[in-house]
Design a protein around this motif. Structure first.
Motif, PDB file in Angstrom:
ATOM      1  N   TYR A   1      12.208  10.760   5.552  1.00  0.00           N
ATOM      2  CA  TYR A   1      10.865  10.967   6.060  1.00  0.00           C
ATOM      3  C   TYR A   1       9.977   9.769   5.716  1.00  0.00           C
ATOM      4  N   LYS A   2      10.078   9.289   4.477  1.00  0.00           N
ATOM      5  CA  LYS A   2       9.265   8.148   4.046  1.00  0.00           C
ATOM      6  C   LYS A   2       9.617   6.904   4.849  1.00  0.00           C
TER       7      LYS A   2
ATOM      8  N   PHE B   1       4.384  13.962   5.760  1.00  0.00           N
ATOM      9  CA  PHE B   1       5.126  13.781   7.003  1.00  0.00           C
ATOM     10  C   PHE B   1       4.741  14.786   8.073  1.00  0.00           C
ATOM     11  N   SER B   2       4.140  15.909   7.690  1.00  0.00           N
ATOM     12  CA  SER B   2       3.766  16.909   8.701  1.00  0.00           C
ATOM     13  C   SER B   2       2.629  16.403   9.595  1.00  0.00           C
ATOM     14  N   ILE B   3       1.931  15.341   9.208  1.00  0.00           N
ATOM     15  CA  ILE B   3       0.930  14.759  10.094  1.00  0.00           C
ATOM     16  C   ILE B   3       1.407  13.434  10.695  1.00  0.00           C
ATOM     17  N   SER B   4       2.696  13.160  10.587  1.00  0.00           N
ATOM     18  CA  SER B   4       3.226  11.909  11.147  1.00  0.00           C
ATOM     19  C   SER B   4       3.112  11.876  12.665  1.00  0.00           C
ATOM     20  N   GLY B   5       2.902  13.029  13.290  1.00  0.00           N
ATOM     21  CA  GLY B   5       2.672  13.054  14.731  1.00  0.00           C
ATOM     22  C   GLY B   5       1.415  12.292  15.124  1.00  0.00           C
ATOM     23  N   GLN B   6       0.422  12.260  14.226  1.00  0.00           N
ATOM     24  CA  GLN B   6      -0.790  11.477  14.491  1.00  0.00           C
ATOM     25  C   GLN B   6      -0.454   9.990  14.565  1.00  0.00           C
TER      26      GLN B   6
ATOM     27  N   SER C   1       0.809  -1.226   0.000  1.00  0.00           N
ATOM     28  CA  SER C   1       0.000   0.000   0.000  1.00  0.00           C
ATOM     29  C   SER C   1       0.840   1.271   0.000  1.00  0.00           C
ATOM     30  N   PHE C   2       2.030   1.218   0.543  1.00  0.00           N
ATOM     31  CA  PHE C   2       2.867   2.408   0.654  1.00  0.00           C
ATOM     32  C   PHE C   2       3.949   2.431  -0.419  1.00  0.00           C
TER      33      PHE C   2
END
Length: 192
Positions: free
Chosen positions: A97-98, A146-151, A34-35
């Motif tokens: 980041y990925k 990546f800016s929502i990777s905190g979720q 999927s990624f």
């Protein structure tokens, strides 16, 4: 194993592994499916650019952390630390980041598998739930943004907290309760 014996096929060796290790490899396959298909062709996305700009306008990690607090990210201190480390390691190379996001997503699917298995005592249901969590269509945002990777980090920490809490319920050991509370607090420090 004798050198003259032919080696068993990979699938037979996988079947001999512990069910948790097998589940991890199966979930890794779904994550790669999927990624991995889209990831090599995608760089940064939406808000990522404003975060990168803030990083490059700062004079080092300390100034960047101050900038992030000034921008209002102070309610997410673990997120600020996560971004700072990613920026320091990755610069403008999206690969770092990925790779981080793949790791966080895979961990999420695996922790979800463990959690559901503990709740239901059914490996098949737990593995299906973990795989579906990884390939869920709206989950793609956490794959590329990546800016929502905190979720994702927050979800990982809260899932670990719930597993630790279940361990505390089973054993009554205070260390499990402390770990559950600590990981839950860390999850809150990453995303509200």
């Amino acid at each position: 194993m004798n050198r003259s014996e032919p080696s068993s096929p990979l699938w037979q060796r996988l079947l001999q592994l512990d069910h948790r290790v097998r589940a991890f490899f199966i979930l890794a396959f779904f994550e790669a499916l999927s990624f991995g298909i889209f990831s090599p062709r995608i760089g940064f996305y939406h808000d990522d650019w404003s975060l990168l700009e803030s990083w490059f306008q700062s004079a080092g990690i300390g100034a960047f952390i101050k900038t992030f607090f000034w921008l209002g990210f102070g309610v997410r201190p673990l997120n600020v630390l996560q971004f700072s480390l990613l920026f320091a390691a990755g610069g403008l190379n999206p690969f770092v980041y990925k790779l981080s996001m793949v790791g966080l997503d895979l961990l999420q699917g695996y922790l979800f598998f463990i959690f559901i298995q503990r709740l239901t005592d059914r490996r098949d249901l737990a593995l299906t739930a973990g795989a579906l969590a990884l390939i869920f269509p709206s989950h793609a945002a956490t794959h590329h943004w990546f800016s929502i990777s905190g979720q994702t980090l927050s979800i990982d920490l809260v899932l670990a907290s719930m597993i630790f809490f279940m361990n505390w319920l089973d054993t009554s050991k205070p260390s499990w309760l402390f770990a559950a509370l600590a990981f839950y607090a860390l999850g809150l420090c990453s995303y509200e």
